[in-house]
Scaffold this motif. Structure first.
Motif, PDB file in Angstrom:
ATOM      1  N   ARG A  32      76.157  77.825  -7.100  1.00 49.44           N
ATOM      2  CA  ARG A  32      76.534  78.894  -6.139  1.00 49.44           C
ATOM      3  C   ARG A  32      77.733  79.748  -6.569  1.00 49.44           C
ATOM      4  NH1 ARG A  32      76.299  75.583  -2.155  1.00 49.44           N
ATOM      5  NH2 ARG A  32      78.811  74.175  -2.968  1.00 49.44           N
ATOM      6  N   CYS A  33      78.454  79.171  -7.197  1.00 50.18           N
ATOM      7  CA  CYS A  33      79.428  79.744  -8.421  1.00 50.18           C
ATOM      8  C   CYS A  33      79.069  80.497  -9.343  1.00 50.18           C
ATOM      9  CB  CYS A  33      80.393  78.257  -9.194  1.00 50.18           C
ATOM     10  SG  CYS A  33      81.458  78.911 -10.007  1.00 50.18           S
ATOM     11  N   MET A  36      77.877  83.519  -7.883  1.00 51.63           N
ATOM     12  CA  MET A  36      79.070  85.410  -7.887  1.00 51.63           C
ATOM     13  C   MET A  36      79.084  85.773  -8.167  1.00 51.63           C
ATOM     14  SD  MET A  36      82.263  82.567  -5.211  1.00 51.63           S
ATOM     15  CE  MET A  36      81.365  81.002  -5.628  1.00 51.63           C
ATOM     16  N   ASP A  82      82.290  87.343  -1.248  1.00 45.98           N
ATOM     17  CA  ASP A  82      82.704  86.062  -1.482  1.00 45.98           C
ATOM     18  C   ASP A  82      84.153  85.712  -1.702  1.00 45.98           C
ATOM     19  OD1 ASP A  82      80.010  85.285  -2.679  1.00 45.98           O
ATOM     20  OD2 ASP A  82      79.105  86.636  -4.621  1.00 45.98           O
TER      21      ASP A  82
END
Length: 127
Positions: A32-33, A36, A82
């Protein structure tokens, strides 16, 4: 596989496996990071906003001459969605919009700086 290389084994116990591979495991969080910050211009934007507390899109365009206005806008919107940057529109004519890192964006920067240091150290180590 060599018994001494246990760090490369995927845990077989369902409870242990979830710690790294489950929906709320380490892999999911890191993925997920990475999503982003993936994109050709997101890291340059983040580092520029880290260097200067606040920037207008025109300054970002000058600092990154190869980016188009369209791509810059898309990446800025994604970073804003985000929660990594804050867009402030002053509602003036001509339009005045400023961008800055949010607290979450500021919290991400030590991780990115550590990744940079790792890359520099790794490059020296493999030479």
């Amino acid at each position: 596989m060599d018994a001494a290389r246990t760090h490369q084994k995927v845990p077989v116990n369902k409870l242990e496996r979830g710690a790294c591979l489950g929906a709320d495991g380490a892999v999911a969080h890191v993925t997920r990071c990475l999503r982003m910050i993936s994109g050709r211009w997101k890291l340059p934007i983040l580092f520029r906003l880290y260097a200067d507390e606040m920037l207008r899109s025109s300054q970002l365009l000058r600092d990154m001459p190869d980016v188009s206005q369209k791509m810059l806008t898309q990446h800025l919107r994604a970073l804003e969605a985000d929660g990594l940057i804050l867009r402030t529109d002053f509602g003036e004519t001509p339009p005045r919009v400023e961008y800055r890192l949010t607290e979450r964006g500021q919290a991400l920067m030590p991780v990115l700086l550590a990744a940079r240091q790792f890359a520099e150290d790794h490059e020296r180590a493999v030479k």
